[in-house]
Design an enzyme around this catalytic site. Structure first.
Site, mmCIF file in Angstrom:
data_model
loop_
_atom_site.group_PDB
_atom_site.id
_atom_site.type_symbol
_atom_site.label_atom_id
_atom_site.label_comp_id
_atom_site.label_asym_id
_atom_site.label_seq_id
_atom_site.Cartn_x
_atom_site.Cartn_y
_atom_site.Cartn_z
ATOM 1 N N GLN A 69 1.645 8.901 11.781
ATOM 2 C CA GLN A 69 1.199 9.991 10.893
ATOM 3 C C GLN A 69 1.867 11.302 11.300
ATOM 4 O O GLN A 69 2.177 12.136 10.450
ATOM 5 C CB GLN A 69 -0.341 10.105 10.808
ATOM 6 C CG GLN A 69 -1.094 10.484 12.097
ATOM 7 C CD GLN A 69 -0.982 11.943 12.483
ATOM 8 O OE1 GLN A 69 -0.862 12.807 11.606
ATOM 9 N NE2 GLN A 69 -0.995 12.242 13.771
ATOM 10 N N ASN A 94 -4.525 16.370 6.287
ATOM 11 C CA ASN A 94 -4.225 16.455 7.723
ATOM 12 C C ASN A 94 -2.927 17.212 7.994
ATOM 13 O O ASN A 94 -2.556 17.403 9.146
ATOM 14 C CB ASN A 94 -4.172 15.058 8.364
ATOM 15 C CG ASN A 94 -2.865 14.345 8.081
ATOM 16 O OD1 ASN A 94 -2.216 14.607 7.078
ATOM 17 N ND2 ASN A 94 -2.479 13.439 8.956
ATOM 18 N N SER A 99 -0.956 15.545 19.873
ATOM 19 C CA SER A 99 0.038 15.950 18.879
ATOM 20 C C SER A 99 1.131 16.868 19.442
ATOM 21 O O SER A 99 2.302 16.703 19.090
ATOM 22 C CB SER A 99 -0.646 16.604 17.675
ATOM 23 O OG SER A 99 -1.392 15.624 16.990
ATOM 24 N N ASP A 104 -2.003 10.266 6.943
ATOM 25 C CA ASP A 104 -2.692 9.202 7.692
ATOM 26 C C ASP A 104 -2.393 7.814 7.122
ATOM 27 O O ASP A 104 -2.138 6.864 7.863
ATOM 28 C CB ASP A 104 -4.204 9.436 7.682
ATOM 29 C CG ASP A 104 -4.627 10.579 8.603
ATOM 30 O OD1 ASP A 104 -3.928 10.818 9.607
ATOM 31 O OD2 ASP A 104 -5.650 11.223 8.315
ATOM 32 N N GLU A 131 -0.398 13.981 -4.212
ATOM 33 C CA GLU A 131 -1.214 12.929 -4.828
ATOM 34 C C GLU A 131 -1.995 12.160 -3.759
ATOM 35 O O GLU A 131 -3.167 11.832 -3.926
ATOM 36 C CB GLU A 131 -0.303 11.974 -5.611
ATOM 37 C CG GLU A 131 -1.089 10.965 -6.434
ATOM 38 C CD GLU A 131 -0.207 9.824 -6.954
ATOM 39 O OE1 GLU A 131 1.015 9.839 -6.712
ATOM 40 O OE2 GLU A 131 -0.780 8.914 -7.583
ATOM 41 N N LYS A 138 -10.790 18.314 8.112
ATOM 42 C CA LYS A 138 -9.899 17.754 7.089
ATOM 43 C C LYS A 138 -10.373 18.058 5.659
ATOM 44 O O LYS A 138 -9.553 18.169 4.747
ATOM 45 C CB LYS A 138 -9.722 16.251 7.291
ATOM 46 C CG LYS A 138 -8.899 15.914 8.544
ATOM 47 C CD LYS A 138 -8.603 14.436 8.637
ATOM 48 C CE LYS A 138 -7.828 14.124 9.907
ATOM 49 N NZ LYS A 138 -7.450 12.707 9.993
#
Ligand code: ATR
Length: 269
Positions: free
Chosen positions: A243, A87, A17, A102, A78, A66
């Site tokens: 993501q 995440n 990341s 995700d 939502e 998570k």
């Protein structure tokens, strides 16, 4: 001082990341830092409090936190509520917004990078754990002809179908799969152990896109099996980049271009 972000996990040193977000920031001309943050297994909430105190703007969250991230958030989007997991955290005035990118990442990888629409397609989701749950709502929002959840433990797939309550959803066992699907997504953790979910060859045909959420230097056993039976295959690296792009968009209000970043990451595997 530049805005600070990080990814929280345990372990975390292997995370791609920071490289992905550095590439996005350079490309979008955004000044920010993004690093790895190792949280103790019993210390997620304390870690988040410390990051907020240090002025961080947000954090991504990976294994095994998570669910803790969803519990730490003061409000959930939502899609995070539907996923039951978070995440992406945004630290805003007086609160922590929990999101889940995700599913959007998976959908964008399929529709944009692979160029395969989900709308009107018959989609098979293998697995009924956290990874599968996280992508159900975003897949349903694309308007597939149907979304079938197949799981080793049939009762878990039945429970997910009951929970989402969509007429487009149904559950089955691996042994019930009798004809090819347009899109097959492996959301089981079987590939981690080098295992193949016990699905029949009939799951695939020449028109099938088979995507494994896992990735590595070599194709997973699922990808090898799907490929042998005619499917076009994809690993989870595109979903990983997408993501991240969705999280970057949530935080910065700018959507990064992903193809070059995905290509660069592929060569570094
Ligand atoms: P994750 O968060 O990665 O989804 P999880 O919640 O533990 O992890 O779920 C793992 C999923 O992979 C489950 O659907 C599990 O099936 P069961 O519900 O029957 O346990 C599935 N799974 C794990 N190993 C598997 C294997 N060797 N073959 C088929 N399915 C497997």
């Amino acid at each position: 001082m530049s805005d600070r972000y990080c990814v929280i996990g345990n372990p975390i040193a292997h995370s791609k990341s920071p490289d992905i977000h550095a590439a996005f920031a350079a490309q979008a001309g955004q000044v920010l830092t993004y690093e790895c943050c190792l949280a103790p297994l019993d210390g997620f909430a304390d870690t988040v409090r410390a990051l907020i105190a240090q002025g961080y703007k947000g954090a991504n969250v990976t294994v095994p936190f998570k669910l803790d991230a969803a519990a730490s958030a003061t409000s959930l989007t939502e899609r995070a509520r539907a996923a039951g997991a978070v995440n992406t955290l945004s630290f805003v005035d007086g609160g922590i917004v929990g999101d889940n990118t995700d599913g959007a990442g998976l959908v964008n990888d399929i529709t944009r990078n692979a160029g395969v629409p989900v709308a009107g397609k018959r989609v098979l989701l293998l697995g009924a754990g956290g990874a599968a749950r996280g992508v159900i709502l975003p897949l349903l929002e694309q308007g597939p002809a149907e979304l079938v959840i197949a799981n080793r433990t049939r009762a878990t797939a039945d429970a997910l179908v009951a929970e989402f309550g969509s007429p487009l959803l149904r559950a089955c066992g691996f042994g019930d799969i009798a004809e090819p699907f347009d899109i097959v997504i492996n959301a089981t953790s079987a590939s981690l152990a080098g295992d193949l979910p016990p699905i029949p060859a009939e799951t695939f045909c020449q028109e099938t896109l088979a995507l494994d959420m896992m990735y590595g230097k070599q194709p997973t056993v699922f990808m090898q099996f799907a490929s042998r039976h005619g499917a076009q295959v994809r690993d989870g690296l595109g979903m990983l980049v997408e993501q991240a792009a969705e999280a970057f968009t949530v935080w910065r209000g700018v959507r990064p271009e992903t193809p070059a970043v995905l290509e660069q990451l592929r060569t570094s595997l």
